[in-house]
Design an enzyme around this catalytic site. Structure first.
Site, PDB file in Angstrom:
ATOM      1  N   ILE A  11       0.741  -1.129   0.069  1.00  0.00           N
ATOM      2  CA  ILE A  11      -0.031  -0.120   0.114  1.00  0.00           C
ATOM      3  C   ILE A  11       0.882   1.113   0.090  1.00  0.00           C
ATOM      4  CG2 ILE A  11      -0.181   0.077   2.455  1.00  0.00           C
ATOM      5  CD1 ILE A  11      -2.761   0.645  -0.162  1.00  0.00           C
ATOM      6  N   SER A  33      11.659   0.832   7.465  1.00  0.00           N
ATOM      7  CA  SER A  33      11.129  -0.504   7.176  1.00  0.00           C
ATOM      8  C   SER A  33      12.338  -1.490   7.432  1.00  0.00           C
ATOM      9  CB  SER A  33      10.581  -0.509   5.870  1.00  0.00           C
ATOM     10  OG  SER A  33      10.261  -1.865   5.362  1.00  0.00           O
ATOM     11  N   ARG A  34      11.841  -2.867   7.890  1.00  0.00           N
ATOM     12  CA  ARG A  34      13.009  -3.626   8.027  1.00  0.00           C
ATOM     13  C   ARG A  34      13.120  -4.337   6.461  1.00  0.00           C
ATOM     14  NH1 ARG A  34      10.137  -7.528  12.433  1.00  0.00           N
ATOM     15  NH2 ARG A  34       8.347  -7.003  11.082  1.00  0.00           N
ATOM     16  N   LYS A  87      -5.723   3.248   7.148  1.00  0.00           N
ATOM     17  CA  LYS A  87      -6.836   2.656   7.951  1.00  0.00           C
ATOM     18  C   LYS A  87      -6.563   1.038   7.844  1.00  0.00           C
ATOM     19  CE  LYS A  87      -8.178   0.071   4.192  1.00  0.00           C
ATOM     20  NZ  LYS A  87      -8.343  -1.274   4.206  1.00  0.00           N
ATOM     21  N   ASP A 165     -11.093  -5.686   6.558  1.00  0.00           N
ATOM     22  CA  ASP A 165     -10.044  -4.973   5.939  1.00  0.00           C
ATOM     23  C   ASP A 165     -10.379  -3.935   4.781  1.00  0.00           C
ATOM     24  OD1 ASP A 165      -6.773  -4.076   6.012  1.00  0.00           O
ATOM     25  OD2 ASP A 165      -7.326  -4.706   3.861  1.00  0.00           O
TER      26      ASP A 165
END
Length: 309
Positions: A11, A33-34, A87, A165
């Protein structure tokens, strides 16, 4: 303004990065971010390090799954940063209320985004329904989880919401366009035998004017995807399709619509976040999430076939 994007998954890359880079309001100053990053943008793997080293970045946009999001949002607010939430804004309503308390205490902006509310025709639908007597409203939200969430096992774990979701997107539109609030009265939730969250849901609502309001969500749709809201009123029938991108009244398509479904939503979210930061505002409307919580409270659980990727 400079913004850091936390959680570089599908996303973020599909929607957030293009919206930020095309915006006159924002500069993507860092990512956290990993596993991923954005070319040419400073990348961190540790959020605490970003907060400590980049005092110049005043806004954090969180694209993490719901369960870990609270800890990141709370850390950002405690560090004096404005926060934008993908969201749903959290894994629980209590988390969201706690975040709003932190934001108000720190005089910071906090934005619970609902991207489907920014679909091209949602505002027009709200305006059309404002003076109509609703008789019936039905939501049909059916899509293919394999297409939109490939291999994302977190959505099947507690807090991942399952079919809610995408279903919460429909609820965000319904709660935006109806002039009177509704509340859930019954639900049937279909759980795959091997998963912790539902793959389908059938919902019924109370409307203060006596209208019949219902919603069907399903993550097993193949072929064409269905994102439709149909409202029958005393003055005609309004239909929103393509997730709110297209609108028709009594079969006549409304003008001035986006050519492609689901475009323009995230640029509008970031434009609103810019206005909230400039004004010191907070937008934490939790009505879509409240309906989901009620569905888990009232829902009758049925077991269906196991789900496998």
């Amino acid at each position: 303004m400079q913004v850091a994007l936390v959680g570089i998954g599908k996303i973020a890359l599909d929607q957030h990065v293009p919206a930020i880079t095309s915006s006159p309001d924002w500069v993507l100053a860092a990512t956290v971010s990993r596993h991923g990053g954005v070319g040419g943008v400073p990348a961190y793997t540790d959020f605490a390090a970003l907060l400590a080293e980049r005092q110049d970045i005043r806004v954090i946009s969180l694209c993490l799954p719901p369960v870990p999001r609270f800890a990141y949002a709370a850390a950002a607010l405690k560090a004096g940063r404005h926060v934008m939430l993908e969201k749903p804004p959290g894994a629980t309503l209590s988390e969201c209320h706690a975040l709003e308390g932190l934001a108000r205490a720190g005089r910071l902006s906090l934005y619970a985004t609902w991207h489907s509310r920014e679909a091209a025709q949602v505002a027009a639908a709200k305006a059309w329904l404002a003076d109509k007597a609703l008789r019936h409203l039905s939501v049909t939200w059916k899509e293919d989880v394999r297409r939109w969430h490939p291999g994302q096992d977190w959505i099947w774990e507690p807090g991942g919401l399952g079919v809610f979701d995408p279903g919460i997107n429909a609820l965000s539109i319904v709660t935006a366009i109806l002039p009177e609030p509704i509340h859930l009265t019954a639900a049937t939730l279909s759980f795959p035998d091997n998963r912790q969250t539902p793959i389908a849901a059938d919902l019924r609502f109370h409307h203060p004017g006596g209208a019949e309001v219902s919603a069907v969500f399903d993550w097993r749709q193949e072929g064409d995807q269905t994102w439709t809201i149909k409202a029958v009123t005393d003055a005609g029938t309004l239909t929103l399709t393509d997730g709110g991108a297209q609108m028709a009244v009594d079969g006549v398509r409304a003008a001035a619509q986006d050519d492609a479904p689901l475009t323009g939503e995230y640029p509008r979210l970031y434009s609103k976040m810019a206005r909230l930061v400039q004004a010191g505002g907070i937008d934490m409307d939790l009505s879509p999430m409240r309906h989901v919580a009620d569905a888990f409270t009232l829902g009758r659980r049925v077991t269906v076939a196991p789900f496998h990727w």
